[in-house]
Design an enzyme around this catalytic site. Structure first.
Site, PDB file in Angstrom:
ATOM      1  CG  HIS A  54      -2.128  -0.863   1.031  1.00 16.34           C
ATOM      2  ND1 HIS A  54      -3.203  -0.851   1.875  1.00 16.34           N
ATOM      3  CD2 HIS A  54      -2.424  -1.782   0.075  1.00 16.34           C
ATOM      4  CE1 HIS A  54      -4.112  -1.698   1.457  1.00 16.34           C
ATOM      5  NE2 HIS A  54      -3.660  -2.286   0.354  1.00 16.34           N
ATOM      6  CD  GLU A  56      -2.008   4.394   3.060  1.00 21.61           C
ATOM      7  OE1 GLU A  56      -1.650   3.641   2.120  1.00 21.61           O
ATOM      8  OE2 GLU A  56      -3.187   4.502   3.415  1.00 21.61           O
ATOM      9  CB  CYS A  88      -6.515  -0.207   4.619  1.00 20.19           C
ATOM     10  SG  CYS A  88      -4.841  -0.816   4.896  1.00 20.19           S
ATOM     11  CB  CYS A  98      -1.963   1.616   6.217  1.00 16.71           C
ATOM     12  SG  CYS A  98      -1.373   0.822   4.708  1.00 16.71           S
TER      13      CYS A  98
HETATM   14  N1  HJL Z   1      -5.365   3.585   1.910  1.00 17.13           N
HETATM   15  C1  HJL Z   1      -5.109   2.643   0.976  1.00 17.13           C
HETATM   16  N2  HJL Z   1      -3.895   2.638   0.354  1.00 17.13           N
HETATM   17  C2  HJL Z   1      -3.627   1.735  -0.634  1.00 17.13           C
HETATM   18  O1  HJL Z   1      -2.522   1.757  -1.198  1.00 17.13           O
HETATM   19  C3  HJL Z   1      -4.639   0.773  -1.007  1.00 17.13           C
HETATM   20  N3  HJL Z   1      -4.404  -0.129  -2.038  1.00 17.13           N
HETATM   21  C4  HJL Z   1      -5.856   0.793  -0.299  1.00 17.13           C
HETATM   22  N4  HJL Z   1      -6.800  -0.158  -0.567  1.00 17.13           N
HETATM   23  C5  HJL Z   1      -7.775  -0.514   0.482  1.00 17.13           C
HETATM   24  C6  HJL Z   1      -8.526  -1.793   0.128  1.00 17.13           C
HETATM   25  O2  HJL Z   1      -9.376  -2.091   1.226  1.00 17.13           O
HETATM   26  C7  HJL Z   1      -7.569  -2.992  -0.084  1.00 17.13           C
HETATM   27  O3  HJL Z   1      -6.764  -2.760  -1.192  1.00 17.13           O
HETATM   28  C8  HJL Z   1      -8.419  -4.270  -0.316  1.00 17.13           C
HETATM   29  O4  HJL Z   1      -9.001  -4.636   0.929  1.00 17.13           O
HETATM   30  C9  HJL Z   1      -7.578  -5.435  -0.832  1.00 17.13           C
HETATM   31  O5  HJL Z   1      -6.558  -5.745   0.111  1.00 17.13           O
HETATM   32  P1  HJL Z   1      -5.019  -5.740  -0.421  1.00 17.13           P
HETATM   33  O6  HJL Z   1      -4.751  -4.338  -0.926  1.00 17.13           O
HETATM   34  O7  HJL Z   1      -4.981  -6.759  -1.530  1.00 17.13           O
HETATM   35  O8  HJL Z   1      -4.175  -6.078   0.774  1.00 17.13           O
HETATM   36  N5  HJL Z   1      -6.096   1.726   0.675  1.00 17.13           N
HETATM   37 ZN    ZN Z   2      -3.288   0.219   3.653  1.00 14.56          ZN
END
Ligand code: HJL
Ligand code: ZN
Length: 160
Positions: A54, A56, A88, A98
């Site tokens: 992600h 963050e 998240c 995060c």
């Molecule tokens: N704040 C934030 N920064 C990120 O870089 C990102 N990709 C998400 N995304 C939140 C979303 O809830 C998750 O991407 C899904 O729950 C899938 O989980 P994964 O990412 O595969 O671990 N949220």
């Molecule tokens: Zn996150």
């Protein structure tokens, strides 16, 4: 000042546009700022680092790699995290959210989290990050005005 907040979020949005689109996450950008000096300490965007990372998370991991220390050893005591989408609180992949990474670093370092948008309901319907951060004494600020642009970038990999 409020203008600075939007400028940092626009910087984060420009980072989010580097993220490879995927249907299973959002394209997010994040910037860590020393709030006392306005110095950018680290940046990150979704999937920047290898693995299912992600934005963050990349900010913190890059900082730790640069100093071969953990992020909380490296950070000054008045840091602001700007992220286009709120951190998240749960990840469908099961990876560490995060919010928990921020809480590990702690409120003595990360004083404020500035977010461009709340997490949409698509993957995780009740992001509890705001409450957890506030309960830990971390200020949580929604910076309005970039929602449409942020969501367009964030969902570029989703089926239309
Ligand atoms: N704040 C934030 N920064 C990120 O870089 C990102 N990709 C998400 N995304 C939140 C979303 O809830 C998750 O991407 C899904 O729950 C899938 O989980 P994964 O990412 O595969 O671990 N949220
Ligand atoms: Zn996150």
């Amino acid at each position: 000042a409020a203008g600075d907040h939007e400028a940092y979020l626009r910087h984060a949005l420009s980072l989010a546009q580097k993220s490879p689109p995927k249907p299973s996450n959002y394209r997010v950008g994040a910037v860590l700022v020393n709030a006392a000096t306005n110095e950018v300490l680290s940046t990150g965007y979704t999937l920047e680092l290898p693995g299912n990372t992600h934005a963050e998370q990349c900010c913190f991991e890059k900082l730790a790699q640069q100093h071969s220390l953990s992020a909380d050893d490296v950070l000054p005591d008045d840091v602001a995290l700007y992220t286009t989408m709120e951190p998240c609180s749960f990840r469908l992949s099961g990876n560490l959210p995060c919010v928990d990474r921020i809480l590990q670093i702690g409120a003595a370092k990360i004083r404020t989290v500035y977010v461009g948008v709340y997490e949409p309901e698509k993957f995780v319907s009740d992001n509890s990050g705001r409450q957890k951060l506030q309960d830990a004494g971390i200020a949580y600020v929604h910076v309005p005005g970039l929602e449409k642009e942020i969501l367009e970038v964030a969902t570029a990999g989703h089926e239309k």
